[in-house]
Design an enzyme around this catalytic site. Structure first.
Site, mmCIF file in Angstrom:
data_model
loop_
_atom_site.group_PDB
_atom_site.id
_atom_site.type_symbol
_atom_site.label_atom_id
_atom_site.label_comp_id
_atom_site.label_asym_id
_atom_site.label_seq_id
_atom_site.Cartn_x
_atom_site.Cartn_y
_atom_site.Cartn_z
ATOM 1 N N SER A 10 50.990 40.736 39.282
ATOM 2 C CA SER A 10 50.591 41.353 40.319
ATOM 3 C C SER A 10 49.261 42.265 40.270
ATOM 4 O O SER A 10 49.223 43.311 40.899
ATOM 5 C CB SER A 10 51.707 42.203 41.012
ATOM 6 O OG SER A 10 53.037 41.530 40.688
ATOM 7 N N ARG A 11 48.583 42.085 39.430
ATOM 8 C CA ARG A 11 47.336 42.786 39.072
ATOM 9 C C ARG A 11 47.546 44.178 38.752
ATOM 10 O O ARG A 11 46.554 44.967 38.650
ATOM 11 C CB ARG A 11 46.577 42.726 40.207
ATOM 12 C CG ARG A 11 46.000 41.299 40.877
ATOM 13 C CD ARG A 11 45.405 40.648 39.903
ATOM 14 N NE ARG A 11 44.520 39.297 40.283
ATOM 15 C CZ ARG A 11 44.933 38.233 39.866
ATOM 16 N NH1 ARG A 11 45.883 38.181 39.129
ATOM 17 N NH2 ARG A 11 44.285 37.074 40.262
#
Ligand SMILES: Cc1cc2nc3c(=O)[nH]c(=O)nc-3n(C[C@H](O)[C@H](O)[C@H](O)COP(=O)(O)O)c2cc1C
Length: 214
Positions: free
Chosen positions: A191-192
């Site tokens: 999810s970065r």
């Protein structure tokens, strides 16, 4: 030509980096990460992007191979009259970036470059393959040349000249050592929400460590 690359994306899921895995000395972590890049057969594990700044303030980068880490300095070799060499002569500020995609890791280093002593450059120059030593003598790195044919002709002529003798290192070819003031370790996460730890050199030679937002 337009390109739409919006759907080219990947999740980074392999591993994390937490504060308790972070040693006080960033060189220990760098050695560990580079060792893993080598043992896990990352392609060109010692390749780094070297960033320099022109006298006009324009940044530029190119790939160079890290050859050593000695006394907490990163060492690479090149032509002192190349574009990067001219930049460093005017402004020693430099950045080195390693990207090990297979490990979902990157390391960014900022510091100052200084030419190595001629004795150390000689020693490395003579350890290189014969043809690389000749190549370093005849290539006016970063200059326009008329043709590949002319380059090859110079190579053959220079090879004949040094046949059976130790080749002299040209004065315009040698090493730089980079003393870092800032080293960032980046580990890709889902999810970065990546893990980033920044080391900054303090006046007393110790390192301040901060986790950075991804
Ligand atoms: C994988 C790889 C490794 C390289 N290693 C070096 C190196 O160790 N030294 C070097 O001078 N150029 C190396 N080069 C070439 C540089 O990227 C660059 O073309 C050259 O140094 C001239 O850069 P400049 O004109 O910005 O000075 C390498 C290129 C690649 C792709």
């Amino acid at each position: 030509m337009d390109l739409n690359l919006r759907s080219v994306r990947q999740e980074y899921t392999k591993r994390g980096l937490s504060r308790n895995q972070i040693p006080d000395n960033p060189f220990l972590l760098f050695e560990q990460w580079l060792g893993q890049a080598i043992s896990q057969e990352v392609n060109e594990p010692t390749a780094m992007l070297v960033g320099t700044v022109s006298p006009e303030g324009h940044p530029s980068t190119r790939t160079v191979l890290l050859k050593e880490v000695v006394d907490q300095k990163f060492v690479f070799y090149t032509n002192y009259l190349s574009r990067k060499g001219k930049h460093i002569a005017e402004n020693p500020a430099i950045s080195l970036s390693f990207v090990w995609h297979e490990l979902e890791r990157q390391v960014h280093i900022e510091g100052f470059a200084k030419p190595l002593s001629p004795t150390i450059s000689d020693e490395y120059y003579h350890s290189r393959p014969y043809k690389s030593q000749i190549g370093a003598r005849i290539s006016p790195q970063s200059q326009p040349i008329p043709s590949r044919f002319k380059l090859m002709r110079e190579f053959v002529k220079e090879s004949a000249k040094w046949m059976g003798r130790e080749i002299e290192r040209p004065n315009n070819w040698g090493g730089y050592e980079v003393e870092p003031i800032r080293i960032e370790f980046w580990q890709g996460r889902p999810s970065r929400l990546h893990d980033r730890f920044l080391y900054e050199k303090e006046a007393n030679n110790s390192w301040k460590i901060n986790r950075l937002a991804p």
